[in-house]
Design a protein around this motif. Structure first.
Motif, PDB file in Angstrom:
ATOM      1  N   MET A   1       0.798  -1.226   0.000  1.00 50.97           N
ATOM      2  CA  MET A   1       0.000   0.000   0.000  1.00 50.97           C
ATOM      3  C   MET A   1       0.831   1.277   0.000  1.00 50.97           C
ATOM      4  SD  MET A   1      -1.362   0.322   3.978  1.00 50.97           S
ATOM      5  CE  MET A   1      -2.006  -1.330   4.116  1.00 50.97           C
ATOM      6  N   ALA A   2       2.107   1.210   0.352  1.00 54.53           N
ATOM      7  CA  ALA A   2       2.892   2.422   0.614  1.00 54.53           C
ATOM      8  C   ALA A   2       3.519   2.979  -0.659  1.00 54.53           C
ATOM      9  CB  ALA A   2       3.981   2.134   1.636  1.00 54.53           C
ATOM     10  N   PRO A   3       3.198   4.217  -1.038  1.00 57.56           N
ATOM     11  CA  PRO A   3       3.790   4.832  -2.236  1.00 57.56           C
ATOM     12  C   PRO A   3       5.211   5.336  -1.963  1.00 57.56           C
ATOM     13  CG  PRO A   3       2.307   6.379  -1.198  1.00 57.56           C
ATOM     14  CD  PRO A   3       2.215   5.110  -0.395  1.00 57.56           C
ATOM     15  N   ALA A   4       6.114   4.391  -1.748  1.00 59.00           N
ATOM     16  CA  ALA A   4       7.492   4.746  -1.397  1.00 59.00           C
ATOM     17  C   ALA A   4       8.195   5.484  -2.524  1.00 59.00           C
ATOM     18  CB  ALA A   4       8.264   3.479  -1.036  1.00 59.00           C
ATOM     19  N   HIS A   5       7.645   5.436  -3.723  1.00 60.04           N
ATOM     20  CA  HIS A   5       8.283   6.018  -4.901  1.00 60.04           C
ATOM     21  C   HIS A   5       8.010   7.509  -5.061  1.00 60.04           C
ATOM     22  CE1 HIS A   5       4.144   5.246  -6.037  1.00 60.04           C
ATOM     23  NE2 HIS A   5       4.285   6.041  -7.079  1.00 60.04           N
ATOM     24  N   ASP A   6       7.019   8.066  -4.326  1.00 58.66           N
ATOM     25  CA  ASP A   6       6.591   9.435  -4.634  1.00 58.66           C
ATOM     26  C   ASP A   6       5.947  10.077  -3.416  1.00 58.66           C
ATOM     27  OD1 ASP A   6       5.463  11.781  -5.770  1.00 58.66           O
ATOM     28  OD2 ASP A   6       5.231  10.774  -7.705  1.00 58.66           O
ATOM     29  N   GLU A   7       6.551  11.169  -2.927  1.00 56.24           N
ATOM     30  CA  GLU A   7       6.057  11.826  -1.715  1.00 56.24           C
ATOM     31  C   GLU A   7       4.802  12.656  -1.970  1.00 56.24           C
ATOM     32  OE1 GLU A   7       8.822  14.724  -3.730  1.00 56.24           O
ATOM     33  OE2 GLU A   7       8.869  12.580  -3.235  1.00 56.24           O
ATOM     34  N   ARG A   8       4.327  12.708  -3.203  1.00 53.16           N
ATOM     35  CA  ARG A   8       3.086  13.437  -3.489  1.00 53.16           C
ATOM     36  C   ARG A   8       1.847  12.594  -3.202  1.00 53.16           C
ATOM     37  NH1 ARG A   8       3.999  14.661  -9.646  1.00 53.16           N
ATOM     38  NH2 ARG A   8       4.672  12.481  -9.457  1.00 53.16           N
ATOM     39  N   MET A   9       2.046  11.399  -2.717  1.00 53.48           N
ATOM     40  CA  MET A   9       0.939  10.457  -2.579  1.00 53.48           C
ATOM     41  C   MET A   9       0.866   9.886  -1.170  1.00 53.48           C
ATOM     42  SD  MET A   9       1.681   8.692  -6.224  1.00 53.48           S
ATOM     43  CE  MET A   9       1.853   9.800  -7.652  1.00 53.48           C
ATOM     44  N   GLY A  10      -0.364   9.623  -0.731  1.00 44.84           N
ATOM     45  CA  GLY A  10      -0.598   9.056   0.584  1.00 44.84           C
ATOM     46  C   GLY A  10      -1.128   7.643   0.488  1.00 44.84           C
ATOM     47  N   ILE A  11      -1.687   7.165   1.587  1.00 47.28           N
ATOM     48  CA  ILE A  11      -2.248   5.817   1.660  1.00 47.28           C
ATOM     49  C   ILE A  11      -3.742   5.928   1.910  1.00 47.28           C
ATOM     50  CG2 ILE A  11      -2.304   3.670   2.984  1.00 47.28           C
ATOM     51  CD1 ILE A  11       0.650   4.043   3.563  1.00 47.28           C
ATOM     52  N   GLY A  12      -4.532   5.265   1.086  1.00 49.23           N
ATOM     53  CA  GLY A  12      -5.971   5.268   1.248  1.00 49.23           C
ATOM     54  C   GLY A  12      -6.422   4.335   2.351  1.00 49.23           C
ATOM     55  N   ALA A  13      -7.631   4.583   2.858  1.00 50.71           N
ATOM     56  CA  ALA A  13      -8.162   3.763   3.954  1.00 50.71           C
ATOM     57  C   ALA A  13      -8.365   2.311   3.541  1.00 50.71           C
ATOM     58  CB  ALA A  13      -9.476   4.358   4.452  1.00 50.71           C
ATOM     59  N   LYS A  14      -8.538   2.064   2.255  1.00 49.88           N
ATOM     60  CA  LYS A  14      -8.622   0.700   1.740  1.00 49.88           C
ATOM     61  C   LYS A  14      -7.372   0.357   0.925  1.00 49.88           C
ATOM     62  CE  LYS A  14     -12.714  -0.303   3.344  1.00 49.88           C
ATOM     63  NZ  LYS A  14     -12.868  -1.334   4.391  1.00 49.88           N
ATOM     64  N   ALA A  15      -6.311   1.136   1.143  1.00 49.87           N
ATOM     65  CA  ALA A  15      -5.072   0.964   0.380  1.00 49.87           C
ATOM     66  C   ALA A  15      -5.415   1.055  -1.102  1.00 49.87           C
ATOM     67  CB  ALA A  15      -4.385  -0.342   0.755  1.00 49.87           C
ATOM     68  N   LEU A  16      -4.937   0.090  -1.898  1.00 46.88           N
ATOM     69  CA  LEU A  16      -5.221   0.072  -3.334  1.00 46.88           C
ATOM     70  C   LEU A  16      -5.997  -1.190  -3.690  1.00 46.88           C
ATOM     71  CD1 LEU A  16      -1.683   1.243  -4.497  1.00 46.88           C
ATOM     72  CD2 LEU A  16      -3.782   2.598  -4.637  1.00 46.88           C
ATOM     73  N   SER A  17      -6.861  -1.621  -2.753  1.00 40.72           N
ATOM     74  CA  SER A  17      -7.510  -2.922  -2.889  1.00 40.72           C
ATOM     75  C   SER A  17      -8.982  -2.843  -3.262  1.00 40.72           C
ATOM     76  CB  SER A  17      -7.396  -3.696  -1.571  1.00 40.72           C
ATOM     77  OG  SER A  17      -8.152  -3.058  -0.553  1.00 40.72           O
ATOM     78  N   GLY A  18      -9.554  -1.657  -3.282  1.00 38.37           N
ATOM     79  CA  GLY A  18     -10.971  -1.549  -3.583  1.00 38.37           C
ATOM     80  C   GLY A  18     -11.417  -0.106  -3.610  1.00 38.37           C
ATOM     81  N   GLU A  19     -12.658   0.108  -3.990  1.00 40.97           N
ATOM     82  CA  GLU A  19     -13.175   1.463  -4.185  1.00 40.97           C
ATOM     83  C   GLU A  19     -13.625   2.130  -2.888  1.00 40.97           C
ATOM     84  OE1 GLU A  19     -16.167   1.479  -7.276  1.00 40.97           O
ATOM     85  OE2 GLU A  19     -15.026   0.046  -8.476  1.00 40.97           O
ATOM     86  N   GLY A  20     -13.630   1.392  -1.772  1.00 45.10           N
ATOM     87  CA  GLY A  20     -14.077   1.959  -0.509  1.00 45.10           C
ATOM     88  C   GLY A  20     -13.293   3.195  -0.119  1.00 45.10           C
ATOM     89  N   TYR A  21     -14.021   4.232   0.305  1.00 46.46           N
ATOM     90  CA  TYR A  21     -13.444   5.512   0.734  1.00 46.46           C
ATOM     91  C   TYR A  21     -12.679   6.223  -0.383  1.00 46.46           C
ATOM     92  CZ  TYR A  21     -14.785   4.003   5.390  1.00 46.46           C
ATOM     93  OH  TYR A  21     -15.512   3.574   6.483  1.00 46.46           O
ATOM     94  N   LYS A  22     -12.859   5.761  -1.625  1.00 50.77           N
ATOM     95  CA  LYS A  22     -12.435   6.493  -2.818  1.00 50.77           C
ATOM     96  C   LYS A  22     -10.930   6.734  -2.918  1.00 50.77           C
ATOM     97  CE  LYS A  22     -16.935   8.803  -2.826  1.00 50.77           C
ATOM     98  NZ  LYS A  22     -17.530   7.947  -3.855  1.00 50.77           N
ATOM     99  N   GLY A  23     -10.157   5.963  -2.172  1.00 51.99           N
ATOM    100  CA  GLY A  23      -8.712   6.134  -2.194  1.00 51.99           C
ATOM    101  C   GLY A  23      -8.208   7.262  -1.318  1.00 51.99           C
ATOM    102  N   HIS A  24      -9.075   7.840  -0.498  1.00 51.49           N
ATOM    103  CA  HIS A  24      -8.706   8.998   0.331  1.00 51.49           C
ATOM    104  C   HIS A  24      -7.893   8.587   1.554  1.00 51.49           C
ATOM    105  CE1 HIS A  24     -12.480  11.284  -1.319  1.00 51.49           C
ATOM    106  NE2 HIS A  24     -11.549  11.061  -2.245  1.00 51.49           N
ATOM    107  N   SER A  25      -7.055   9.511   2.000  1.00 52.29           N
ATOM    108  CA  SER A  25      -6.247   9.327   3.209  1.00 52.29           C
ATOM    109  C   SER A  25      -6.939   9.979   4.395  1.00 52.29           C
ATOM    110  CB  SER A  25      -4.857   9.946   3.026  1.00 52.29           C
ATOM    111  OG  SER A  25      -4.154   9.310   1.991  1.00 52.29           O
ATOM    112  N   PHE A  26      -6.892   9.305   5.542  1.00 56.98           N
ATOM    113  CA  PHE A  26      -7.495   9.777   6.793  1.00 56.98           C
ATOM    114  C   PHE A  26      -6.408   9.870   7.867  1.00 56.98           C
ATOM    115  CE2 PHE A  26     -10.825   7.922   4.327  1.00 56.98           C
ATOM    116  CZ  PHE A  26     -12.044   8.396   4.758  1.00 56.98           C
TER     117      PHE A  26
END
Length: 780
Positions: free
Chosen positions: A329-354
């Motif tokens: 789940m961790a975007p170690a390649h790019d500091e412009r990106m966070g981790i979504g509440a469902k990581a990258l595994s599904g549409e839940g919470y729309k990929g948003h970080s909390f």
């Protein structure tokens, strides 16, 4: 049906397995077996299609807004995993015929998905299928797939369609314009996508190699249709013949570095992507997979070095499961990106970080991979733009972080409307984006924790101080003066317990705001003493000479709820006066949210019932800053709030596990740890339909390392108070303290600490200060 005992030999406690196929429970394995590398995540849908499947391919950071009235979300890219297979001209499906020896497995060690079974067609023809898939950690753009079909008893005709399908949506919302499609050399498929609002370009390439008994098939037919491009392959198999297909896919976007930089054309992006595919196809699935496995071994399993000896192998598997997913789940390649509440595994919470990231996920990286932790905190620094915008829109000063975050500059992206109100039939308003404000202090705490553990002064100089100062400016402007009591309050908020809306003086929020203000004072005075040049720069940008006196005055007079006669800290001004109900059936329910089958949120707001750890997570965090009330107060609050907490948030159980262990209730802590692990890995087959529970996965690691091993930050040093559960004989792991790796081994009777180069480390073990001179072993 899930089974975690199929790993044997070197793969013991490494394998997550499904041993029975059900078309009605597809979501669980699609989610918990998803493949990812931080750049992209691929949901593990089966190759052949089913009615209730959800096919998702996400690339981190590619957020797009479908239209007015909706919020931005990670768009579902074109699907590359579907293969339409026909046996003797009839559609292949496991809903037809007879299936035996079925197993689908995620190998956590190799990060590969494997599915295999024997299938008898309605006409009595037996075929043996094996599918393999990985998302490369070595080449972040790469997806590898392999299919093997063997005829067992009769001649059979096989044909299949495979390609790139851009007709995917996010629950009906199509985020991409129709793009160019092209087939190069009758083999290399390319589909372009362009987001409708955010103007992100996506290049997806696929190529196939198909053989029968090692001989390549080259009579494929080419197809292009609306939003779709594919090839059709046909073969005749006699008994003993085997068809093999390798499919190599790569994904590139215009926000990737260096392609997001000026002067690099989209055509250059296409050329690089296509050449990468050509090179990858030459290497083939097995060669690419070998590189991928080596990368996982070196970067992940050798690096984290976590091992336990438990009477139940599930415990070790669950911790490996956690590390696997934290890596994916961790975007170690790019500091412009966070981790979504469902990581990258599904549409839940729309990929948003909390706040999930800072409080539940980030500690894993802060302790074990500071480079990734720094990247995730830099994402929040870049988010100051959106945080300042939100503060201004709400007539506050400084930086007010959004409850849900997407691209750093977007600001608040929390949806306004949610689920049905069972009383009124209307949609429930989501107030979190408006009044759940503790996230601002949570991010400040994460900066503090990172700095204390890593000693990364460069991060503080570049980013950290500015974040602390601007968040403190927000809190100073947010406080409300109460003339009657002569103190500042924080009114009309939601704390971590989201079953209590529009409350005054939520204890967690008030204490964390106070911490944020005090931290700003501490760092302001530190810079006055040690770096006046930097302080001058920040003063010019943030007007700190005006802010500092306000921090002093308002933090001194901010109301901090104190323990009552029963030593209980009131969660908010009214919680302890609310009515109590029997929560037994809700606490015993296997599903979350069952309370709302009987009550609406307005009614729940009037009950002593808590969604998730609130006051208790405050104890856990602030004890890392300084002694925060005594053991007696902690115990009283645990025993008051735990019976009233439904754990309807996946964030909750791990905190309760840590606190239970702190007060010596180790077996209860172990039970809570197991329940946290079973949120995704448990037998309930619909728990993860919308994606994994990323924060809970981070919490599993914290429950083990910060709970049972007793590792904690206490002020400016590490502390240990280990209490292993009865099930565990030994625990070993590596952390990093001030840039140095530290090996820690805990048994029932001893604690061993060893530094990499013999460097001295000050420690506190069970309340006693001491120095580790390279290696220290203590009998417990």
């Amino acid at each position: 049906m899930m089974d975690y005992t199929l790993g044997k030999g070197k793969y013991e406690n490494w394998i997550v397995s499904e041993t029975k196929f059900s078309p009605d429970t597809l979501g669980k394995c699609e989610s918990i077996m998803y493949l990812g590398n931080g750049y992209m995540g691929l949901r593990s849908a089966t190759e052949e299609p089913y009615l209730k499947e959800v096919r998702n391919l996400f690339v981190n950071g590619t957020f797009n807004k479908f239209g007015e009235g909706e919020v931005t979300e990670l768009p579902n890219l074109a699907d590359v995993t579907r293969i339409d297979i026909r046996i003797d001209g009839e559609r292949f499906s496991l809903e037809l015929g007879k299936t035996e020896n079925y197993v689908r497995q995620l190998n956590l060690k190799n990060a590969e998905l494997v599915r295999q079974f024997d299938w008898t067609s309605p006409k009595g023809k037996i075929l043996r299928f094996r599918f393999r898939r990985f998302v490369s950690l070595e080449n972040l753009h790469l997806i590898g797939m392999k299919m093997e079909i063997e005829s067992v008893n009769k001649p059979v005709s096989i044909s299949f369609d495979s390609g790139i399908d851009g007709r995917m949506t996010n629950s009906g919302s199509q985020h991409f314009l129709e793009g160019e499609k092209r087939i190069f050399d009758k083999q290399f498929l390319q589909l372009l996508q362009h987001t409708t609002e955010s103007n992100v370009d996506v290049v997806i390439n696929s190529a196939h190699q198909v053989t029968v008994n090692g001989k390549e098939i080259k009579n494929q037919r080419m197809h292009i249709d609306r939003r779709k491009i594919w090839l059709t392959f046909e073969a005749e198999l006699n008994p003993g013949d085997k068809l093999e297909m390798e499919k190599i896919t790569n994904v590139y976007t215009s926000i990737d570095r260096p392609f997001s930089e000026e002067g690099i054309s989209f055509q250059q992006l296409r050329d690089v992507a296509l050449q990468d595919l050509r090179d990858s196809l030459q290497i083939g699935y097995d060669g690419l997979f070998k590189k991928h496995v080596q990368t996982w071994e070196e970067r992940v399993w050798n690096h984290y070095n976590l091992h336990i000896q438990s009477k139940d192998g599930f415990d070790l598997l669950s911790l490996r499961f956690a590390i696997y997913h934290l890596t994916a789940m961790a975007p170690a390649h790019d500091e412009r990106m966070g981790i979504g509440a469902k990581a990258l595994s599904g549409e839940g919470y729309k990929g948003h970080s909390f706040w999930d990231t800072e409080i539940f996920i980030l500690p894993f990286f802060t302790y074990t991979n500071p480079k990734v932790a720094r990247s995730l905190l830099t994402y929040r620094y870049l988010g100051l733009e959106g945080a300042r915008k939100k503060a201004k829109e709400n007539n506050y000063e400084g930086a007010m972080y959004p409850w849900e975050a997407a691209w750093p500059s977007d600001g608040e992206v929390t949806p306004v409307w949610g689920a049905v109100d069972i009383v009124t039939g209307k949609q429930t308003k989501i107030w979190s984006g408006f009044i759940e404000q503790h996230i601002t202090a949570d991010i400040a705490f994460a900066v503090y924790q990172y700095y204390q553990i890593t000693g990364d002064q460069d991060f503080m100089n570049r980013y950290g101080y500015e974040m602390i100062f601007d968040t403190a400016k927000f809190w100073a402007s947010r406080l409300e003066w109460d003339e009657t009591h002569g103190r500042y309050h924080i009114n009309d908020v939601i704390g971590p317990d989201e079953y209590k809306e529009h409350v005054n003086n939520n204890a967690f929020t008030n204490y964390m705001a106070h911490f944020n203000l005090q931290l700003a004072i501490k760092y302001y005075e530190k810079l006055q003493r040690e770096n006046q040049s930097l302080l001058k720069q920040l003063n010019e940008k943030l007007h700190l000479e005006k802010a500092y006196p306000l921090w002093l005055e308002r933090s001194e007079k901010l109301y901090l709820p104190q323990p009552n006669a029963d030593l209980v800290i009131p969660q908010d001004d009214t919680y302890l006066q609310l009515k109590e109900i029997d929560l037994t059936k809700y606490k015993q329910s296997k599903k979350v949210g069952t309370l709302f089958l009987d009550y609406n949120l307005e009614q729940v707001n009037q009950m002593q019932v808590t969604k998730q750890a609130d006051v208790l997570v405050m104890f856990y965090l602030l004890n890392q800053v300084e002694p925060f009330f005594n053991e007696e107060v902690k115990r009283a609050n645990f025993h008051y709030y735990e019976p009233r907490t439904l754990h309807d948030s996946s964030l909750s159980l791990s905190t309760h596990a840590v606190l239970a262990n702190d007060i010596g209730e180790t077996e209860l802590a172990y039970s809570l740890f197991r329940r946290a692990a079973e949120i995704d890995l448990g037998p309930f087959m619909h728990s993860s339909d919308h994606g994994i529970h990323a924060a809970s996965i981070g919490g599993i690691w914290q429950a083990a390392v910060c709970g049972f091993a007793g590792l904690r930050l206490t002020g400016d040093q590490l502390s240990f108070h280990p209490r292993l559960p009865d099930h565990w004989e030994e625990m070993e792991f590596t952390i990093y303290w001030r840039g140095e790796p530290v090996l820690i081994k805990v048994t029932k009777s001893s604690l061993m600490i060893r530094t990499h180069n013999g460097k001295d480390i000050p420690l506190n073990v069970r309340g006693e200060n001491m120095i580790c001179h390279g290696e220290l072993e203590i009998q417990l």
